[in-house]
Scaffold this motif. Sequence first.
Motif, PDB file in Angstrom:
ATOM      1  N   ALA B  48     104.061  22.669 101.147  1.00 14.91           N
ATOM      2  CA  ALA B  48     104.741  22.239  99.918  1.00 14.91           C
ATOM      3  C   ALA B  48     105.853  21.255 100.234  1.00 14.91           C
ATOM      4  CB  ALA B  48     105.296  23.455  99.186  1.00 14.91           C
ATOM      5  N   VAL B  49     106.546  21.473 101.367  1.00 15.41           N
ATOM      6  CA  VAL B  49     107.609  20.544 101.744  1.00 15.41           C
ATOM      7  C   VAL B  49     107.012  19.180 102.093  1.00 15.41           C
ATOM      8  CG1 VAL B  49     109.314  20.085 103.526  1.00 15.41           C
ATOM      9  CG2 VAL B  49     109.225  22.313 102.464  1.00 15.41           C
ATOM     10  N   ALA B  50     105.811  19.188 102.699  1.00 16.50           N
ATOM     11  CA  ALA B  50     105.198  17.925 103.092  1.00 16.50           C
ATOM     12  C   ALA B  50     104.628  17.161 101.902  1.00 16.50           C
ATOM     13  CB  ALA B  50     104.078  18.183 104.097  1.00 16.50           C
ATOM     14  N   TYR B  51     104.351  17.868 100.810  1.00 14.27           N
ATOM     15  CA  TYR B  51     103.702  17.257  99.646  1.00 14.27           C
ATOM     16  C   TYR B  51     104.678  16.335  98.926  1.00 14.27           C
ATOM     17  CZ  TYR B  51     101.270  17.206  95.120  1.00 14.27           C
ATOM     18  OH  TYR B  51     100.652  16.841  93.976  1.00 14.27           O
ATOM     19  N   ARG B  52     104.248  15.094  98.664  1.00  6.08           N
ATOM     20  CA  ARG B  52     105.140  14.106  98.024  1.00  6.08           C
ATOM     21  C   ARG B  52     104.504  13.555  96.762  1.00  6.08           C
ATOM     22  NH1 ARG B  52     109.851  14.309 100.833  1.00  6.08           N
ATOM     23  NH2 ARG B  52     109.304  14.969 102.912  1.00  6.08           N
ATOM     24  N   GLY B  53     103.852  14.384  95.997  1.00  5.94           N
ATOM     25  CA  GLY B  53     103.207  13.856  94.790  1.00  5.94           C
ATOM     26  C   GLY B  53     101.824  13.316  95.123  1.00  5.94           C
ATOM     27  N   ASP B  54     101.060  13.001  94.088  1.00  6.92           N
ATOM     28  CA  ASP B  54      99.658  12.656  94.296  1.00  6.92           C
ATOM     29  C   ASP B  54      99.459  11.231  94.788  1.00  6.92           C
ATOM     30  OD1 ASP B  54      98.736  15.130  93.639  1.00  6.92           O
ATOM     31  OD2 ASP B  54      98.679  14.711  91.494  1.00  6.92           O
ATOM     32  N   THR B  55     100.483  10.393  94.693  1.00  6.37           N
ATOM     33  CA  THR B  55     100.282   8.993  95.074  1.00  6.37           C
ATOM     34  C   THR B  55     100.808   8.699  96.473  1.00  6.37           C
ATOM     35  OG1 THR B  55     102.276   8.588  93.787  1.00  6.37           O
ATOM     36  CG2 THR B  55     100.190   7.996  92.762  1.00  6.37           C
ATOM     37  N   ALA B  56     101.974   9.272  96.829  1.00  8.07           N
ATOM     38  CA  ALA B  56     102.551   8.988  98.145  1.00  8.07           C
ATOM     39  C   ALA B  56     101.798   9.764  99.216  1.00  8.07           C
ATOM     40  CB  ALA B  56     104.025   9.392  98.157  1.00  8.07           C
ATOM     41  N   PRO B  57     101.702   9.209 100.448  1.00  8.01           N
ATOM     42  CA  PRO B  57     101.064   9.967 101.530  1.00  8.01           C
ATOM     43  C   PRO B  57     101.950  11.131 101.932  1.00  8.01           C
ATOM     44  CG  PRO B  57     101.988   7.930 102.375  1.00  8.01           C
ATOM     45  CD  PRO B  57     102.143   7.868 100.887  1.00  8.01           C
ATOM     46  N   PRO B  58     101.368  12.290 102.244  1.00 11.56           N
ATOM     47  CA  PRO B  58     102.189  13.449 102.637  1.00 11.56           C
ATOM     48  C   PRO B  58     102.752  13.263 104.037  1.00 11.56           C
ATOM     49  CG  PRO B  58      99.883  13.988 102.800  1.00 11.56           C
ATOM     50  CD  PRO B  58      99.939  12.609 102.235  1.00 11.56           C
ATOM     51  N   ASP B  59     103.756  14.067 104.350  1.00 14.01           N
ATOM     52  CA  ASP B  59     104.407  14.036 105.665  1.00 14.01           C
ATOM     53  C   ASP B  59     103.480  14.683 106.699  1.00 14.01           C
ATOM     54  OD1 ASP B  59     106.025  14.276 107.821  1.00 14.01           O
ATOM     55  OD2 ASP B  59     107.769  15.028 106.733  1.00 14.01           O
ATOM     56  N   PRO B  60     103.044  13.955 107.723  1.00 15.53           N
ATOM     57  CA  PRO B  60     102.072  14.561 108.656  1.00 15.53           C
ATOM     58  C   PRO B  60     102.680  15.570 109.624  1.00 15.53           C
ATOM     59  CG  PRO B  60     102.585  12.328 109.324  1.00 15.53           C
ATOM     60  CD  PRO B  60     103.293  12.548 108.024  1.00 15.53           C
ATOM     61  N   VAL B  61     104.002  15.555 109.811  1.00 17.22           N
ATOM     62  CA  VAL B  61     104.580  16.424 110.847  1.00 17.22           C
ATOM     63  C   VAL B  61     104.420  17.908 110.483  1.00 17.22           C
ATOM     64  CG1 VAL B  61     106.635  16.942 112.161  1.00 17.22           C
ATOM     65  CG2 VAL B  61     106.151  14.606 111.564  1.00 17.22           C
ATOM     66  N   PRO B  62     104.809  18.351 109.256  1.00 18.45           N
ATOM     67  CA  PRO B  62     104.564  19.761 108.933  1.00 18.45           C
ATOM     68  C   PRO B  62     103.082  20.119 108.961  1.00 18.45           C
ATOM     69  CG  PRO B  62     106.056  18.786 107.342  1.00 18.45           C
ATOM     70  CD  PRO B  62     105.538  17.681 108.166  1.00 18.45           C
ATOM     71  N   HIS B  63     102.203  19.177 108.610  1.00 18.01           N
ATOM     72  CA  HIS B  63     100.765  19.479 108.676  1.00 18.01           C
ATOM     73  C   HIS B  63     100.345  19.836 110.095  1.00 18.01           C
ATOM     74  CE1 HIS B  63      99.551  17.211 104.757  1.00 18.01           C
ATOM     75  NE2 HIS B  63     100.387  18.187 104.559  1.00 18.01           N
ATOM     76  N   ALA B  64     100.834  19.057 111.059  1.00 19.61           N
ATOM     77  CA  ALA B  64     100.487  19.340 112.448  1.00 19.61           C
ATOM     78  C   ALA B  64     101.055  20.689 112.873  1.00 19.61           C
ATOM     79  CB  ALA B  64     101.011  18.229 113.348  1.00 19.61           C
ATOM     80  N   LEU B  65     102.278  20.986 112.408  1.00 19.64           N
ATOM     81  CA  LEU B  65     102.867  22.286 112.758  1.00 19.64           C
ATOM     82  C   LEU B  65     102.014  23.423 112.212  1.00 19.64           C
ATOM     83  CD1 LEU B  65     106.685  21.756 112.166  1.00 19.64           C
ATOM     84  CD2 LEU B  65     105.407  21.613 114.266  1.00 19.64           C
ATOM     85  N   VAL B  66     101.549  23.264 110.957  1.00 17.04           N
ATOM     86  CA  VAL B  66     100.744  24.329 110.360  1.00 17.04           C
ATOM     87  C   VAL B  66      99.425  24.490 111.096  1.00 17.04           C
ATOM     88  CG1 VAL B  66      99.540  25.031 108.273  1.00 17.04           C
ATOM     89  CG2 VAL B  66     101.810  24.103 108.115  1.00 17.04           C
ATOM     90  N   LEU B  67      98.822  23.357 111.484  1.00 17.24           N
ATOM     91  CA  LEU B  67      97.549  23.405 112.221  1.00 17.24           C
ATOM     92  C   LEU B  67      97.727  24.214 113.511  1.00 17.24           C
ATOM     93  CD1 LEU B  67      95.066  22.057 111.224  1.00 17.24           C
ATOM     94  CD2 LEU B  67      95.490  20.144 112.694  1.00 17.24           C
ATOM     95  N   THR B  68      98.830  23.938 114.219  1.00 19.79           N
ATOM     96  CA  THR B  68      99.132  24.702 115.425  1.00 19.79           C
ATOM     97  C   THR B  68      99.324  26.177 115.079  1.00 19.79           C
ATOM     98  OG1 THR B  68     100.298  22.740 116.141  1.00 19.79           O
ATOM     99  CG2 THR B  68     100.616  24.704 117.428  1.00 19.79           C
ATOM    100  N   GLY B  69     100.068  26.412 113.991  1.00 21.21           N
ATOM    101  CA  GLY B  69     100.364  27.791 113.607  1.00 21.21           C
ATOM    102  C   GLY B  69      99.123  28.589 113.280  1.00 21.21           C
ATOM    103  N   ILE B  70      98.140  27.958 112.637  1.00 24.94           N
ATOM    104  CA  ILE B  70      96.932  28.699 112.256  1.00 24.94           C
ATOM    105  C   ILE B  70      96.223  29.221 113.498  1.00 24.94           C
ATOM    106  CG2 ILE B  70      94.622  28.409 111.297  1.00 24.94           C
ATOM    107  CD1 ILE B  70      95.800  26.558 109.237  1.00 24.94           C
ATOM    108  N   VAL B  71      96.103  28.355 114.523  1.00 23.02           N
ATOM    109  CA  VAL B  71      95.394  28.786 115.734  1.00 23.02           C
ATOM    110  C   VAL B  71      96.175  29.902 116.432  1.00 23.02           C
ATOM    111  CG1 VAL B  71      94.494  28.025 117.938  1.00 23.02           C
ATOM    112  CG2 VAL B  71      94.327  26.544 115.980  1.00 23.02           C
TER     113      VAL B  71
END
Lengths: 264, 98, 92
Positions: B48-71
């Motif tokens: 949710a913190v990475a989400y910037r609305g439907d038009t702007a690209p989201p922040d990739p850093v929290p996405h990578a953190l979550v990907l690591t966290g899932i594994v």
Amino acid sequence: MTKDPGRSGADARNDAAAAARAAERDRDLSLLLAVLLTLIGIALLGIYWLALNEAEGPRLADLALGLVPRTGVDNPVTAVLLNYRAYDTLMELAVLLAALLGIWSLGPAPAGFQRSGRALAAMVSWVVPLLILAAGYMLWVGGYAPGGAFQAGALLGAAGVIVRLAGDPSAGLPGEHAQRALSVLGVLVFALVGLALLWLGDGFLTYPPSLAKWLILLIESAATLAIGVALAAAYVGGRPATAPASTLASGKAGARTEPTGEGN
Amino acid sequence: MGAQFLFGGVGVVLFVLGLWSFLVHAPLLRKVIALNIMGSGVFHVLIAVAYRGDTAPPDPVPHALVLTGIVVAVSATALALTFGGRLMDMDKDGTDDA
Amino acid sequence: MTTLLILFDVLLLGTLLALAFAAVLSVEPRRAVMLFIAFGLWLSLVWARMQAPDVALAEAAIGAGLGGALMLAAARRAARVRRSEANGSTMP
């Protein structure tokens, strides 16, 4: 919890009263916890609301997205995972390896499931090659679109789970030595690339932009194999069966498999 | 802002729900599920913190953190369940011997 | 348009919370695991809605798929142990 028919009535009544009291106490405790945690949740929501309403500081996202062309990949998430924050990914592979070693140290794998029926076996012979193909695609596509080593490794692990469910107790994994080699492959290649770059003077895991794409692909391929093997082996849930050649080890293993064998 | 708070708020609720279940329910499997739901709540807040609305690209850093966290979460789950199975086997041996 | 989108989001998140509550509150292990898998898949749907397709893919495959498979195996094992214990206590 279970009632024993062999007891006298008074004992059973006392037990029931004590159990009722304990249940009531548990219920009170869980209600109290629920109330306290609701308060904590409201406090967290308030903090989150305040944090969202603060004036925005300088954002990491702009920097991260702006430098993507120099990382050798076009997918910003892969760029973060394997270039900006490659340390994290290396440590994550180490965590996965540590978990696998923990599982292996707890004894041999429990017995597998029964052999599958003909329909499932036929389906498996179709699905598993497709999964391996999809894993390769996922690995390659991760350079410029959603995908990457983790998703590809997960597909390989899922193939292992399906093979084990279809009756192969080792989940289609190779022998013990090959499994050990494959599961350290990810950390090994990652660390070797990092150390080689350090030796060349760029710094640990600082890729030169011209080579970045191929180094990332090399690391990701090794990581995919390692993640796939680790996940499938975690599903097997124990040390791989040693070759029948070592009688001493298998004798010990046989003594320890006894409880699981009898439960099957 | 509204959407970000809505999504992140659900993450907080998931975290608290998982924590409650982890503290209250005794069986190992239920604790593991509770822990995973707690983790999902944390991941949800990060997304949710990475989400910037439907038009702007989201922040990739929290996405990578979550990907690591899932594994990491799955490897911890696997280890915990293997520990639990081993303990169950040992309990069974103990009752057989007694 | 925006109200419709907000309604869609609320529906998505409401279902997510309902699945989480159901998974946490169900006593029967197998049922809890099934609900947890449904929760994980629904979560990946929500993340795909929130512009995080990479994470959604990983959650669907690793979190819900492999995690669910691990938990199902554990639930099956627990049920088998309980059954064999029940048999053992009635036999004498």
